[in-house]
Each structure stands twice: as structure tokens, then as C-alpha cells.
Write a protein that holds these residues in place. Sequence first.
Motif, mmCIF file in Angstrom:
data_model
loop_
_atom_site.group_PDB
_atom_site.id
_atom_site.type_symbol
_atom_site.label_atom_id
_atom_site.label_comp_id
_atom_site.label_asym_id
_atom_site.label_seq_id
_atom_site.Cartn_x
_atom_site.Cartn_y
_atom_site.Cartn_z
ATOM 1 N N PHE A 442 0.825 -1.204 0.000
ATOM 2 C CA PHE A 442 0.000 0.000 0.000
ATOM 3 C C PHE A 442 0.862 1.259 0.000
ATOM 4 O O PHE A 442 0.604 2.210 -0.739
ATOM 5 C CB PHE A 442 -0.934 0.004 1.219
ATOM 6 C CG PHE A 442 -2.060 0.990 1.091
ATOM 7 C CD1 PHE A 442 -3.267 0.620 0.524
ATOM 8 C CD2 PHE A 442 -1.911 2.312 1.510
ATOM 9 C CE1 PHE A 442 -4.301 1.537 0.376
ATOM 10 C CE2 PHE A 442 -2.934 3.230 1.370
ATOM 11 C CZ PHE A 442 -4.129 2.835 0.801
ATOM 12 N N LEU A 443 1.922 1.230 0.820
ATOM 13 C CA LEU A 443 2.833 2.376 0.879
ATOM 14 C C LEU A 443 3.511 2.591 -0.468
ATOM 15 O O LEU A 443 3.654 3.732 -0.931
ATOM 16 C CB LEU A 443 3.872 2.152 1.982
ATOM 17 C CG LEU A 443 4.993 3.195 2.096
ATOM 18 C CD1 LEU A 443 4.437 4.558 2.471
ATOM 19 C CD2 LEU A 443 6.035 2.764 3.130
ATOM 20 N N GLY A 444 3.888 1.482 -1.122
ATOM 21 C CA GLY A 444 4.503 1.580 -2.451
ATOM 22 C C GLY A 444 3.607 2.324 -3.425
ATOM 23 O O GLY A 444 4.057 3.197 -4.182
ATOM 24 N N GLY A 445 2.320 1.999 -3.396
ATOM 25 C CA GLY A 445 1.360 2.685 -4.259
ATOM 26 C C GLY A 445 1.293 4.169 -3.953
ATOM 27 O O GLY A 445 1.249 5.012 -4.858
ATOM 28 N N THR A 446 1.311 4.486 -2.668
ATOM 29 C CA THR A 446 1.229 5.891 -2.260
ATOM 30 C C THR A 446 2.455 6.675 -2.740
ATOM 31 O O THR A 446 2.340 7.820 -3.186
ATOM 32 C CB THR A 446 1.093 5.991 -0.729
ATOM 33 O OG1 THR A 446 -0.033 5.202 -0.328
ATOM 34 C CG2 THR A 446 0.891 7.428 -0.282
ATOM 35 N N VAL A 447 3.621 6.031 -2.686
ATOM 36 C CA VAL A 447 4.843 6.686 -3.165
ATOM 37 C C VAL A 447 4.746 6.927 -4.676
ATOM 38 O O VAL A 447 5.124 7.994 -5.179
ATOM 39 C CB VAL A 447 6.095 5.855 -2.798
ATOM 40 C CG1 VAL A 447 7.335 6.412 -3.473
ATOM 41 C CG2 VAL A 447 6.275 5.807 -1.286
ATOM 42 N N LEU A 448 4.206 5.941 -5.410
ATOM 43 C CA LEU A 448 3.996 6.130 -6.855
ATOM 44 C C LEU A 448 3.122 7.347 -7.126
ATOM 45 O O LEU A 448 3.396 8.145 -8.027
ATOM 46 C CB LEU A 448 3.296 4.898 -7.449
ATOM 47 C CG LEU A 448 4.131 3.704 -7.869
ATOM 48 C CD1 LEU A 448 3.249 2.718 -8.639
ATOM 49 C CD2 LEU A 448 5.277 4.162 -8.759
ATOM 50 N N MET A 449 2.054 7.476 -6.319
ATOM 51 C CA MET A 449 1.159 8.622 -6.516
ATOM 52 C C MET A 449 1.892 9.931 -6.243
ATOM 53 O O MET A 449 1.742 10.901 -6.995
ATOM 54 C CB MET A 449 -0.057 8.516 -5.593
ATOM 55 C CG MET A 449 -0.984 9.724 -5.703
ATOM 56 S SD MET A 449 -2.292 9.764 -4.478
ATOM 57 C CE MET A 449 -1.376 10.216 -3.016
ATOM 58 N N ALA A 450 2.693 9.940 -5.169
ATOM 59 C CA ALA A 450 3.428 11.158 -4.835
ATOM 60 C C ALA A 450 4.301 11.580 -6.007
ATOM 61 O O ALA A 450 4.340 12.753 -6.397
ATOM 62 C CB ALA A 450 4.275 10.926 -3.570
ATOM 63 N N TYR A 451 4.986 10.589 -6.626
ATOM 64 C CA TYR A 451 5.842 10.871 -7.780
ATOM 65 C C TYR A 451 5.010 11.384 -8.962
ATOM 66 O O TYR A 451 5.346 12.392 -9.595
ATOM 67 C CB TYR A 451 6.599 9.596 -8.164
ATOM 68 C CG TYR A 451 7.373 9.704 -9.451
ATOM 69 C CD1 TYR A 451 8.538 10.483 -9.513
ATOM 70 C CD2 TYR A 451 6.937 9.058 -10.604
ATOM 71 C CE1 TYR A 451 9.239 10.596 -10.694
ATOM 72 C CE2 TYR A 451 7.644 9.161 -11.798
ATOM 73 C CZ TYR A 451 8.792 9.934 -11.835
ATOM 74 O OH TYR A 451 9.491 10.046 -13.020
#
Lengths: 478, 212
Positions: A442-451
Motif C-alpha cells: 500500500f505504501l509503495g502505491g502511495t509513493v507512486l502517486m506522490a511521484y
Amino acid sequence: MTQSSNYYHDKITLRLVQFSVIWAVLAMTAGVYISAELVWPTIDFGQFWLSFGRLRPLHTNGVIFGFGVSALMATAFYSVQRTSHVPLFAPRLAWFCCYAWQLIVLLGGLSLLAGWNSSKEYAELEWPFDIAIAIVWVCFGIVFFGTIATRKIKPIYISNWFYGALIIVIAMLHIVNSLAMPVSIDKSYSLYAGAQDAVVQWWYGHNAVGFLLTGGFLGMIYYFLPKHAERPIWSYRLSVVAFWAFVYSYIWAGPHHLHYNSIPEWVQSLGMAMSVILLAPSWATMINGIMTVSTAWEKLRSDPALKFIVLSLAFYGLATFEGPMMSIRSVNVISHFTDWTIGHVHSGALGWNAMVTYGTFYFMIPRLVDRELYSVRLANIHFWLALAGTMLYVMAMWAAGVSQGLLWLSVDQIGELSFDFKDIMASMTPYYLLRLVAGLIFLGGTVLMAYNLYMTVRGRETARVTVPAVDPAYGVGA
Amino acid sequence: MNGLTIHRKIEEHTGLLIFGILIVSAIGGLVQLLPVLNQESLETATSNTRPYTAAQLTGRDIYIREGCSVCHSQQVRPLIAELERYGPYSRAGEFVYDRPFLWGSKRTGPDLHRLGGKYSDDWHRIHLLDPRAVVAESIMPAYPWLDKRSAKETGNITAKFIALRRLGHPYSDEDISGAEAELEGLTEMDALIAYLQVLGTGLSGEDEGAAL
């Protein structure tokens, strides 16, 4: 009317979204870290500030007040201007809310690591922060209701009622629950003691979930879902009924956190009954949302933002069904004190709050800077990561929680305990490991969104949106 | 005037909307909180429940600071398995000096309400410094810093007693003037253990059905 007031104040919204995304990444990282501590307890390396008991409130406060409230302020400011056809009332005060709030989250987080902790769940910050929160919250109310009071459209749109309920009820809960006798800057004693303190705290605790994590985010749904689906709300009348039923009944539900505890039984039973009733307004809103998109399903194929929002409604429906079930005393006897509660909270926080916010950010950010989303493909990957992470998390915690509940209560034929507490605890490791993986996904997805959002915004100014002319049929003078 | 007309008034008037939300949302809380806050039996101490001593109160504040209540409840429910595992179920009168309450919402570790007297002080010391030295399966963090800090560093104990007396705790002038001296030579570890050892000792035969 001066020239500057012909444009919506959108820079504040963009800034709040940026803060919100930063807090999301930081607070979820803290969550992943403490979930790893439950598997490998020595990774706090003997450092007090890495200790589970201090990082856990940092995680919950960071997510709720950093990520959640910043997103709610951002979307409230964005939508209240557009539904009122006026720029923000007192924009300088709005900027003050924006930065003062971030300062509270930053310093508050550090104070939690330092051990300033009132220990009341979701209200852990000590009294100096409680006062600061109350001040910023009142300013938030002035900006929000001031904008509504100066609106050019006669009816107050439904999303604003939910944001309004968020502001008013959270103020009430926060002030009453935080009353305390200060001892020093970092320490105070609650005005209430023992059983009475417990009832007050869960009146607050449950309704922080109710009016912040549910009511506030429903405001988001009521503005962004119809906007995005390009359909009006399916039934305005249903939304009216559901709103008042929601505001009335949620507040009663707190005592279901205290089943079989040392508080009067009538309070527990009343809390349970009202929690079950709460299913009706909760699902009325979900049905209203699903029916609104029901003629626009084809948009889901191409639009990741709408996918997030529709999926969030499904998790909202799941969590608001599970909650009333868990509030029934004979179910609660198993679920209480177990990881089932943690799973329930996360099906709401990840599946509902985070997803509706992500969908809203993907919708709003390209409009704020007037540029297409950097990568639809990355957003689609994020969608599947978020869904997989949430499902894995919730299922791991269901399995863990139901096992704990049943094994703790299990007695053999002659009435002896069947299992040792520490053996049950030790058997949780595989579930805790799965949960760690789920959190990482889930955190990985959130980091993708931030990018993705960073690349969308990079080098762009906030677009200037002119306040449109008011349809005379809906104007204030009509 | 039918319901929809009345509602139209509310949805076109900022003040009415604010007022409406405030009234409708306040009802449930008033019905539940007012009777509970005025119920004397919830403020009546069981026979052996005493205000915390300086060491115990300091220990309790360390328990709060370290977030122990995140993983340990202090609430034995009246269920057969819990009575067997932990002891007599918790009574409201045992918590009258608890500000805030520390019942918790999660048992990652076991309930601690009936912990007092179950283990020796030495066991607690070893356990808090290295939990896995005494319970191999434990996933509890270690608290090596507690042994290195004086109990006086936790906070101003005199000010704490005065604040609690203002809130109604029966501390005498001698209690307050002697509080600082009681912490003389104690570490935070000692204070925390003093608190853990007094947990759940508020019941006696005088309390109705105390054995359960």
C-alpha cells in the motif's frame, strides 16, 4: 467588487494537497515500521523514540491529522468556493489555517516521540496542542462558513453540510474530551476519572471516526463523485434524510467500545442499539453514491481517479456493515481487544479514506495546474497496489483477530483454559508478517502517486479559475 | 408547512444549518454523558483503592509516556476465561483515581489490571530490561533507559499532587510536602514497578462479591 476577488483561491488547496501527500508517506512509513516491530521486536535498537508505544500514536495522528485533515481542508476549500460561486472568505485566515495546522502536526508528532502523551486514543497530543488545534479549527470554521454566508447560490449544496458537520461536531468533541488540569507544559490530568473518563473518551473517539473519517470524507464524495461522473446526485432527497440521520445517530455509538467493561450496562446496550441503526444512514449514502455512477460505468475503464472513488464506496459499505456487526455484544466479546479491530479500522482508513482521497487528488491536481496527469499508467498501477494491499491487510487481520478472540475465550470440558496467552500471541507471527507485506504494498502505491502528482505539478503555476456567472434561477436574489 | 419546506429554509440559511447540526449532534452525547458524569457509584472507591503514592503516580505517568496502554488493556471482563486467566473482573470503583483511564483497546500483550503481586519486583526489572530473558516468545520492546533515569526527572511530583488535589483526590498537606522526598533515590524503573505492583489491588472482602 475588486479585481482579485474574481478568481478562486486555489493555491491554498494545492499547498494543502502537497502537505497531505507528504504526511501520508511519512505516517504510513511509521505504520509499516511498527508492524515490522511486532515481527522483530528488537528493531527499536533500544532507542526510546523508535519504541512501539511512541511510534504508534505518531502513526495514527500522522495519518488522521496530517494526511486526513490536510486533505479535508484542501477539498473543503476547493469545493465550497465552487458550490458557492464566490472566492474564499478571509483568504489570509485560510493560509493561516494551512500553515498553522502543518506546524501542529509537525511539532505534535515530535512531542509524541518525546513522550508527551495524554494516552487518550486519537487525542494523544498534550494540552498546548489541544489549545492550538481548537484555535485553528475555529479559524477553519470562520473561513468555511464565511464563504457559505457570502455565497451567490441560494441553496447550500449537500457536500457543504458534511464539511460543516465535520467542523462543528469535531470542535464540540475535541473541547469536551480534552478538558484537563495542566501540570507542566508536557503533562496534564484529565478532568474526568476512571469509568467516566472512558465514556467521554469513546464518545470522542468513535465520533472522531464518525465526523472526521466518515462525515468529512462523505463531503468529498458528494462534491467530487457527481463532478467526476458528470451526473447529478442520484437522489437529493435521500442525501437530505441520510445526512440528518447520520448526524443524529452516530454520536450515540461510542459505548460499543466498552462492552463488558466497568460502565453502566444501559450505556453499553444503548450504544449497541444505535450502532446497529447507524447501518441505515451509512448505506443510504453508499447507495446514493453507487446509483450516481450507475449510468457512467464505462468511465471506469479509462479513468483511474473514478476507479479509486467507486472502490472507496465499496470499502465504505464494507466497513459500515462490519462496524455495526462488531458493536453487537455477542460478536464484540470475540472481536474486542483483538487485531480484528485493527483490520476494521484499516478497511476504513485504507479502503475508504485513503482511496477516496487518492481518487480526488488524481481528479483535482490536473485541474489545479491545468495540465494532464503525468502518467495514467502509473495511476492504474497504484490502483491495483492499493486494492491488493488493503485486501491482504484486512484478511490477515481478520484471521489474526478471530483466532485471538476464540482462542482467548476457549476453555476445556472441566473449565480450564485451553491455551496459554503467550502461545496464542506467538502464533500471530505469520499474520503480522503478511500485514507487513500488505502495508509495504500500500505504501509503495502511495509513493507512486506522490511521484506522479509531483511530475504533474512540476514547473506549473496554479491555474486561475474565474468565478462563473450565476444562473439566475439559483441566485441568492431568486 | 411540510417537511421539505422547512428543510428548504435550513438549506438556504447558514445560521440555521450550523444551529441544526449542533442541536441534532448534541442529543446523543447529552443523554449518555450527563447521567454517567452524575452517577455517584462510578466515583465511589472500592475498599482498598487509595490515591497513588508519589512513586506509583510517577510510575503511572511513565506507563502513559511509554504508551504501554497501546498493547496492554487494564480491564478484566466478567467472562469465565478472563476470570481464570487474570482474576476478579474489573469494578468501576477501582479506577476513581485514574486520570486518564488506561483500559486500552488492544491486547497485543496480556491484560494488566490484576498484575499487582503476581510477579516479584526482580522479575519485572529483568522483564522490562530484556523481555525475552524471561518470556522467550515475547514481542514486547525493551526499556533500557528506565534504569538510567531518576524518578524525579519524570516530572514535578509536587505540582502533580496539587493538580490532582484540585481535581478532588484526597491528598493531605503532608502527602504533598513529602512527595518529593518519597522519590529520593528511586529510578524510573523503580517507580514503574511500584505502579505495576499496585495494579488491581483495590478489592477486598468488604466489596460485594469481591472474589469474582
